[in-house]
Motif scaffolding. Sequence first.
Motif, mmCIF file in Angstrom:
data_model
loop_
_atom_site.group_PDB
_atom_site.id
_atom_site.type_symbol
_atom_site.label_atom_id
_atom_site.label_comp_id
_atom_site.label_asym_id
_atom_site.label_seq_id
_atom_site.Cartn_x
_atom_site.Cartn_y
_atom_site.Cartn_z
ATOM 1 N N GLU A 1 9.789 -3.746 16.915
ATOM 2 C CA GLU A 1 10.072 -4.891 16.043
ATOM 3 C C GLU A 1 9.835 -4.541 14.573
ATOM 4 O O GLU A 1 10.660 -4.847 13.707
ATOM 5 N N ILE A 2 8.730 -3.878 14.292
ATOM 6 C CA ILE A 2 8.387 -3.538 12.909
ATOM 7 C C ILE A 2 9.348 -2.503 12.343
ATOM 8 O O ILE A 2 9.835 -2.636 11.222
ATOM 9 N N ILE A 3 9.646 -1.474 13.122
ATOM 10 C CA ILE A 3 10.470 -0.365 12.650
ATOM 11 C C ILE A 3 11.958 -0.693 12.720
ATOM 12 O O ILE A 3 12.747 -0.158 11.948
ATOM 13 N N THR B 1 1.560 -7.602 11.478
ATOM 14 C CA THR B 1 2.892 -7.070 11.782
ATOM 15 C C THR B 1 3.798 -7.228 10.572
ATOM 16 O O THR B 1 4.506 -6.297 10.172
ATOM 17 N N TRP B 2 3.771 -8.408 9.993
ATOM 18 C CA TRP B 2 4.582 -8.700 8.810
ATOM 19 C C TRP B 2 4.188 -7.780 7.655
ATOM 20 O O TRP B 2 5.050 -7.210 6.995
ATOM 21 N N GLU C 1 2.483 -1.725 -5.703
ATOM 22 C CA GLU C 1 3.846 -2.138 -5.370
ATOM 23 C C GLU C 1 3.880 -2.887 -4.038
ATOM 24 O O GLU C 1 4.580 -3.890 -3.901
ATOM 25 N N ILE C 2 3.106 -2.425 -3.074
ATOM 26 C CA ILE C 2 3.034 -3.122 -1.786
ATOM 27 C C ILE C 2 2.442 -4.516 -1.975
ATOM 28 O O ILE C 2 2.946 -5.503 -1.430
ATOM 29 N N VAL C 3 1.376 -4.610 -2.743
ATOM 30 C CA VAL C 3 0.748 -5.914 -2.992
ATOM 31 C C VAL C 3 1.732 -6.848 -3.692
ATOM 32 O O VAL C 3 1.888 -8.014 -3.310
ATOM 33 N N LEU C 4 2.429 -6.339 -4.688
ATOM 34 C CA LEU C 4 3.391 -7.157 -5.426
ATOM 35 C C LEU C 4 4.551 -7.606 -4.540
ATOM 36 O O LEU C 4 4.921 -8.791 -4.533
ATOM 37 N N GLN C 5 5.115 -6.681 -3.778
ATOM 38 C CA GLN C 5 6.253 -7.028 -2.921
ATOM 39 C C GLN C 5 5.840 -7.986 -1.806
ATOM 40 O O GLN C 5 6.610 -8.889 -1.446
ATOM 41 N N SER C 6 4.656 -7.789 -1.254
ATOM 42 C CA SER C 6 4.216 -8.707 -0.197
ATOM 43 C C SER C 6 3.925 -10.093 -0.773
ATOM 44 O O SER C 6 4.184 -11.101 -0.120
ATOM 45 N N TRP C 7 3.412 -10.149 -1.999
ATOM 46 C CA TRP C 7 3.201 -11.446 -2.648
ATOM 47 C C TRP C 7 4.542 -12.143 -2.862
ATOM 48 O O TRP C 7 4.683 -13.331 -2.593
ATOM 49 N N SER C 8 5.544 -11.395 -3.302
ATOM 50 C CA SER C 8 6.876 -11.968 -3.525
ATOM 51 C C SER C 8 7.462 -12.529 -2.232
ATOM 52 O O SER C 8 8.179 -13.528 -2.250
ATOM 53 N N ALA C 9 7.165 -11.879 -1.113
ATOM 54 C CA ALA C 9 7.724 -12.300 0.170
ATOM 55 C C ALA C 9 6.836 -13.301 0.911
ATOM 56 O O ALA C 9 7.262 -13.891 1.900
ATOM 57 N N TYR C 10 5.619 -13.505 0.440
ATOM 58 C CA TYR C 10 4.645 -14.328 1.161
ATOM 59 C C TYR C 10 5.122 -15.762 1.380
ATOM 60 O O TYR C 10 4.872 -16.337 2.441
ATOM 61 N N ASN D 1 5.901 -16.453 12.408
ATOM 62 C CA ASN D 1 6.521 -16.162 13.708
ATOM 63 C C ASN D 1 5.967 -14.892 14.331
ATOM 64 O O ASN D 1 6.104 -14.669 15.516
ATOM 65 N N SER D 2 5.388 -14.043 13.505
ATOM 66 C CA SER D 2 4.722 -12.838 13.997
ATOM 67 C C SER D 2 3.320 -12.832 13.392
ATOM 68 O O SER D 2 2.999 -13.647 12.534
ATOM 69 N N LYS D 3 2.503 -11.887 13.841
ATOM 70 C CA LYS D 3 1.167 -11.781 13.267
ATOM 71 C C LYS D 3 1.289 -11.348 11.807
ATOM 72 O O LYS D 3 2.226 -10.639 11.440
#
Length: 158
Positions: free
Chosen positions: A131-133, A57-58, A37-46, A52-54
């Motif tokens: 920033e992250i939290i 961090t993202w 789910e993390i891989v899928l959601q991060s791909w969707s947001a990529y 703007n951040s590392k």
Amino acid sequence: MTEKSYLQKIDEHKGIILKVVNLYADDLEDRKDLYQEIVLQSWSAYARFEGNSKFSTWLYRISLNVALTFLNKSKKATQLKQNSIQEIAFEPQELSERADFLYRAIKQLAEVDRSIIMLHLDGFDNAEISEIIGLSKGNATVKLHRIKQQLTTILNRK
């Protein structure tokens, strides 16, 4: 931003995802599901990652948000879409006895506190953690101090 560059970045930073998965999911099947789910959601947001951040961090922000959402949903509530991103395999980590001891202690903390201490242990400073939290820097500093006290108490009980 291509799938290839995304997969390369995920491979370089998969330790972040594994840490989140190990802290927020208890059994192997849940860890696999959360990882995917993390891989899928991060791909969707990529595509929206602007740099703007590392990247780390993202990725932490996305991973933690997904993990917290995952905890609030019932198991197997959503099915992953079938695509090549799903092919990224979850590889369980064998933890040393000390690491396992620490993970068990951290799992006793509140969900947000787990995130804060994990980021701290990974070397993020208080400004990056806030920033992250999504907390003020002062609040993150105070929470981190209290979390350390709590962990000391938990670890000394064992």
